[in-house]
Design a protein around this motif. Structure first.
Motif, PDB file in Angstrom:
ATOM      1  N   LEU A   1     -68.705  42.799  11.335  1.00 13.94           N
ATOM      2  CA  LEU A   1     -68.292  42.657  10.492  1.00 13.94           C
ATOM      3  C   LEU A   1     -68.668  43.249   9.511  1.00 13.94           C
ATOM      4  O   LEU A   1     -68.735  45.027  10.109  1.00 13.94           O
ATOM      5  CB  LEU A   1     -70.322  42.044  10.853  1.00 13.94           C
ATOM      6  CG  LEU A   1     -71.034  41.838  11.519  1.00 13.94           C
ATOM      7  CD1 LEU A   1     -72.305  40.267  11.643  1.00 13.94           C
ATOM      8  CD2 LEU A   1     -70.156  39.447  11.298  1.00 13.94           C
ATOM      9  N   THR A   2     -69.127  43.611   8.157  1.00 16.07           N
ATOM     10  CA  THR A   2     -68.968  44.459   7.026  1.00 16.07           C
ATOM     11  C   THR A   2     -70.610  45.039   7.436  1.00 16.07           C
ATOM     12  O   THR A   2     -71.750  44.365   7.651  1.00 16.07           O
ATOM     13  CB  THR A   2     -68.642  43.463   5.491  1.00 16.07           C
ATOM     14  OG1 THR A   2     -69.498  43.246   5.250  1.00 16.07           O
ATOM     15  CG2 THR A   2     -67.409  43.189   5.517  1.00 16.07           C
ATOM     16  N   GLU A   3     -70.907  46.087   6.409  1.00 16.49           N
ATOM     17  CA  GLU A   3     -71.583  46.578   6.337  1.00 16.49           C
ATOM     18  C   GLU A   3     -72.617  45.796   5.854  1.00 16.49           C
ATOM     19  O   GLU A   3     -73.711  45.319   6.381  1.00 16.49           O
ATOM     20  CB  GLU A   3     -71.754  47.924   5.137  1.00 16.49           C
ATOM     21  CG  GLU A   3     -72.925  48.386   5.373  1.00 16.49           C
ATOM     22  CD  GLU A   3     -73.352  49.592   4.748  1.00 16.49           C
ATOM     23  OE1 GLU A   3     -74.479  50.356   4.309  1.00 16.49           O
ATOM     24  OE2 GLU A   3     -72.151  50.005   4.598  1.00 16.49           O
TER      25      GLU A   3
ATOM     26  N   HIS B   1     -59.740  38.900   6.192  1.00 17.81           N
ATOM     27  CA  HIS B   1     -60.942  39.861   6.723  1.00 17.81           C
ATOM     28  C   HIS B   1     -60.504  40.984   7.102  1.00 17.81           C
ATOM     29  O   HIS B   1     -61.177  41.468   7.027  1.00 17.81           O
ATOM     30  CB  HIS B   1     -60.699  38.895   7.707  1.00 17.81           C
ATOM     31  CG  HIS B   1     -61.904  38.874   9.121  1.00 17.81           C
ATOM     32  ND1 HIS B   1     -61.895  40.004   9.681  1.00 17.81           N
ATOM     33  CD2 HIS B   1     -63.258  38.249   9.011  1.00 17.81           C
ATOM     34  CE1 HIS B   1     -62.834  39.692  10.990  1.00 17.81           C
ATOM     35  NE2 HIS B   1     -63.079  38.963   9.759  1.00 17.81           N
TER      36      HIS B   1
ATOM     37  N   PRO C   1     -73.469  38.056  16.900  1.00 12.01           N
ATOM     38  CA  PRO C   1     -72.702  37.289  15.156  1.00 12.01           C
ATOM     39  C   PRO C   1     -71.757  37.489  15.415  1.00 12.01           C
ATOM     40  O   PRO C   1     -71.024  37.849  15.868  1.00 12.01           O
ATOM     41  CB  PRO C   1     -73.669  38.412  13.817  1.00 12.01           C
ATOM     42  CG  PRO C   1     -74.406  39.717  14.915  1.00 12.01           C
ATOM     43  CD  PRO C   1     -74.134  39.118  16.146  1.00 12.01           C
ATOM     44  N   GLU C   2     -70.802  36.677  14.419  1.00 13.42           N
ATOM     45  CA  GLU C   2     -69.283  36.618  14.432  1.00 13.42           C
ATOM     46  C   GLU C   2     -69.102  35.694  12.690  1.00 13.42           C
ATOM     47  O   GLU C   2     -69.885  35.070  12.460  1.00 13.42           O
ATOM     48  CB  GLU C   2     -68.512  36.266  15.014  1.00 13.42           C
ATOM     49  CG  GLU C   2     -68.705  34.550  15.193  1.00 13.42           C
ATOM     50  CD  GLU C   2     -67.951  34.354  16.451  1.00 13.42           C
ATOM     51  OE1 GLU C   2     -67.671  34.763  17.231  1.00 13.42           O
ATOM     52  OE2 GLU C   2     -67.158  32.889  16.757  1.00 13.42           O
ATOM     53  N   GLN C   3     -67.950  37.065  12.429  1.00 11.76           N
ATOM     54  CA  GLN C   3     -67.561  35.940  10.999  1.00 11.76           C
ATOM     55  C   GLN C   3     -65.945  35.518  10.971  1.00 11.76           C
ATOM     56  O   GLN C   3     -65.209  36.833  10.874  1.00 11.76           O
ATOM     57  CB  GLN C   3     -68.058  36.641   9.735  1.00 11.76           C
ATOM     58  CG  GLN C   3     -67.060  36.151   8.467  1.00 11.76           C
ATOM     59  CD  GLN C   3     -66.757  36.714   7.637  1.00 11.76           C
ATOM     60  OE1 GLN C   3     -66.428  38.115   7.398  1.00 11.76           O
ATOM     61  NE2 GLN C   3     -65.726  35.759   7.284  1.00 11.76           N
TER      62      GLN C   3
ATOM     63  N   ILE D   1     -77.697  40.443   8.494  1.00 10.64           N
ATOM     64  CA  ILE D   1     -78.156  39.356   9.650  1.00 10.64           C
ATOM     65  C   ILE D   1     -79.711  39.995  10.248  1.00 10.64           C
ATOM     66  O   ILE D   1     -80.218  39.664  11.545  1.00 10.64           O
ATOM     67  CB  ILE D   1     -77.315  39.585  10.682  1.00 10.64           C
ATOM     68  CG1 ILE D   1     -76.251  38.902  10.849  1.00 10.64           C
ATOM     69  CG2 ILE D   1     -77.618  39.295  12.442  1.00 10.64           C
ATOM     70  CD1 ILE D   1     -76.263  37.891  10.251  1.00 10.64           C
TER      71      ILE D   1
ATOM     72  N   LEU E   1     -70.158  33.373   8.329  1.00  9.62           N
ATOM     73  CA  LEU E   1     -71.056  33.507   9.386  1.00  9.62           C
ATOM     74  C   LEU E   1     -72.056  33.124   9.739  1.00  9.62           C
ATOM     75  O   LEU E   1     -71.759  32.014  10.243  1.00  9.62           O
ATOM     76  CB  LEU E   1     -72.590  35.084   8.863  1.00  9.62           C
ATOM     77  CG  LEU E   1     -71.669  36.818   8.300  1.00  9.62           C
ATOM     78  CD1 LEU E   1     -73.252  37.000   7.918  1.00  9.62           C
ATOM     79  CD2 LEU E   1     -71.738  37.217   9.338  1.00  9.62           C
TER      80      LEU E   1
ATOM     81  N   ARG F   1     -64.969  47.768   8.477  1.00  9.72           N
ATOM     82  CA  ARG F   1     -65.844  46.689   9.635  1.00  9.72           C
ATOM     83  C   ARG F   1     -66.519  47.669  11.178  1.00  9.72           C
ATOM     84  O   ARG F   1     -65.973  48.523  11.047  1.00  9.72           O
ATOM     85  CB  ARG F   1     -65.041  45.188  10.660  1.00  9.72           C
ATOM     86  CG  ARG F   1     -64.599  44.246   8.877  1.00  9.72           C
ATOM     87  CD  ARG F   1     -64.381  43.455   9.654  1.00  9.72           C
ATOM     88  NE  ARG F   1     -64.068  42.072   8.151  1.00  9.72           N
ATOM     89  CZ  ARG F   1     -64.511  41.375   8.241  1.00  9.72           C
ATOM     90  NH1 ARG F   1     -65.908  40.979   8.486  1.00  9.72           N
ATOM     91  NH2 ARG F   1     -64.641  40.215   7.214  1.00  9.72           N
TER      92      ARG F   1
ATOM     93  N   GLN G   1     -72.389  42.802   6.104  1.00  9.24           N
ATOM     94  CA  GLN G   1     -72.861  41.561   6.760  1.00  9.24           C
ATOM     95  C   GLN G   1     -73.607  41.687   7.464  1.00  9.24           C
ATOM     96  O   GLN G   1     -74.583  41.133   8.209  1.00  9.24           O
ATOM     97  CB  GLN G   1     -71.477  40.686   7.106  1.00  9.24           C
ATOM     98  CG  GLN G   1     -71.159  40.083   6.325  1.00  9.24           C
ATOM     99  CD  GLN G   1     -69.578  40.093   6.817  1.00  9.24           C
ATOM    100  OE1 GLN G   1     -69.246  40.679   7.713  1.00  9.24           O
ATOM    101  NE2 GLN G   1     -68.228  38.990   6.106  1.00  9.24           N
ATOM    102  N   PHE G   2     -73.799  42.569   8.600  1.00 10.90           N
ATOM    103  CA  PHE G   2     -74.658  42.979   9.498  1.00 10.90           C
ATOM    104  C   PHE G   2     -76.140  43.715   8.789  1.00 10.90           C
ATOM    105  O   PHE G   2     -77.204  43.210   9.716  1.00 10.90           O
ATOM    106  CB  PHE G   2     -74.195  44.763   9.455  1.00 10.90           C
ATOM    107  CG  PHE G   2     -75.098  45.138  10.488  1.00 10.90           C
ATOM    108  CD1 PHE G   2     -74.558  44.358  11.946  1.00 10.90           C
ATOM    109  CD2 PHE G   2     -75.865  46.340  10.808  1.00 10.90           C
ATOM    110  CE1 PHE G   2     -75.703  44.957  13.395  1.00 10.90           C
ATOM    111  CE2 PHE G   2     -76.841  46.533  11.720  1.00 10.90           C
ATOM    112  CZ  PHE G   2     -76.580  46.351  13.093  1.00 10.90           C
TER     113      PHE G   2
END
Length: 356
Positions: A140-142, A130, A220-222, A148, A228, A135, A144-145
């Motif tokens: 979040l990674t780009e 992780h 949001p969270e991971q 969302i 996610l 991040r 992942q963002f």
């Protein structure tokens, strides 16, 4: 172990510990579940029997290998990740201090905390993987963002003046993800509907606003090793939350040009709510009022009388003067679909700001 008078006792003990650790590691390699190689760098001044005690404890952990050695100058705890085919291997350096503590990245342990060390090493691969990714916001990674954001950019598509926050969350779950309710969120209200129609705005903005009206927020969270997820929790100004709209990529003059048209405007005998409703057709966008902070500040636009002498002025200037009479201010924001709306609030530590 027997030794001659010419052999130094501490040096002999360290040699014994290294052998013991090597034997433990060799046995562990047969059934090791964790791809972790641990190096324990021993500082000077460590109690004489400490290395043997730590060897016994560490040898029982399910690690790939364990090695005890002398510490080098300026050495610190660290984790190095090595790619081996489709999997990773983790080299961990810990420091055994003169206080008989094992200092590992982000944690330190006493000898009797074997359970804590087991948990630490079990979670370490997921946490290290992780932490390797770059991040940004919300951790979040780009990619992942963007995922969302794209989900939240779906149109709301239903009348928000007919539902309370509980129904709005249920509608969102049908189109997006399942939401996790944190401690402190025991139930969502259904008896108070939104005061403004947002069916044309994005689902992300509508959802963030609906929760805000009840003193809640979402983010949001991971977590390491997990998928996610979206968390709903009580509003906390110190924690980052999904904003109710964003700063336009261009100036407000370009995103909402109608605000900069000059008009003959006169307001007499109106409350603030009535005045904003009367100006609604000219505004050509929703007026989204921060109901939660207004309740905190005991401000009711329907009870605030406003006056604006007849004058040819910009629409933006007129709205700003009216809102100031209710101790409020406005800001042009855009939703995830890049549609503008007017955000009205009392700015301060409990009033969330739009972000780029």
């Amino acid at each position: 172990m027997l030794y001659s008078r010419s052999m130094h006792p501490l040096r002999t003990l360290v040699r014994f510990v290294v052998i013991a650790l090597a034997m433990s590691a060799s046995a562990a390699l047969v059934e090791a579940a964790l791809p972790i190689d641990l190096e324990v760098a021993q500082e000077s001044g460590v109690p004489l029997t400490a290395p043997q005690s730590w060897a016994s404890t560490l040898g029982r952990l399910d690690l790939g290998s364990v090695r005890l050695r002398s510490a080098r100058g300026g050495e610190r705890p660290q984790i190095k990740v090595t790619k081996l085919g489709s999997s990773n291997r983790y080299r961990v350096v810990g420091i055994l201090t003169a206080r008989n503590e094992l200092v590992l990245p982000e944690r330190r342990f006493r000898l009797n905390d074997r359970k804590g060390m087991e948990t630490y090493f079990q979670r370490l691969p997921a946490q290290a993987d992780h932490d390797q990714d770059e991040r940004g916001r919300f951790g979040l990674t780009e990619a992942q963002f963007r995922e969302i954001y794209a989900e939240f950019a779906k149109p709301t598509g239903f009348s928000t003046t007919e539902f309370g926050v509980a129904e709005i969350v249920r509608h969102a779950e049908q189109q997006l993800f399942s939401f996790v309710h944190s401690e402190g969120v025991t139930g969502l209200r259904s008896d108070r509907t939104l005061p403004v129609e947002l069916h044309r705005l994005s689902l992300g903005t509508t959802l963030a606003y609906a929760l805000r009206c009840e003193g809640l927020m979402l983010r949001p969270e991971q977590l390491p090793g997990e998928s996610l997820r979206i968390v709903i929790e009580p509003y906390n100004a110190k924690r980052d939350s999904w904003p109710i709209g964003w700063k336009p990529a261009v100036s407000s003059r370009r995103s909402a040009p109608q605000l900069y048209e000059k008009r003959n405007i006169e307001i007499q005998g109106f409350t603030l709510s009535q005045a904003l409703s009367a100006l609604g057709p000219a505004l050509q966008m929703p007026v989204v009022i921060d109901q939660w902070i207004l309740r905190q500040q005991d401000i009711d636009p329907s009870q605030v009388d406003v006056v604006l002498p007849k004058k040819r002025t910009y629409l933006k200037s007129a709205v700003g003067k009216l809102l100031s009479q209710g101790r409020l201010a406005e800001e042009v924001r855009v939703d995830e679909l890049d549609q503008p709306f007017l955000w009205v609030t009392r700015f301060g530590k409990n009033s969330p700001q739009a972000t780029k």
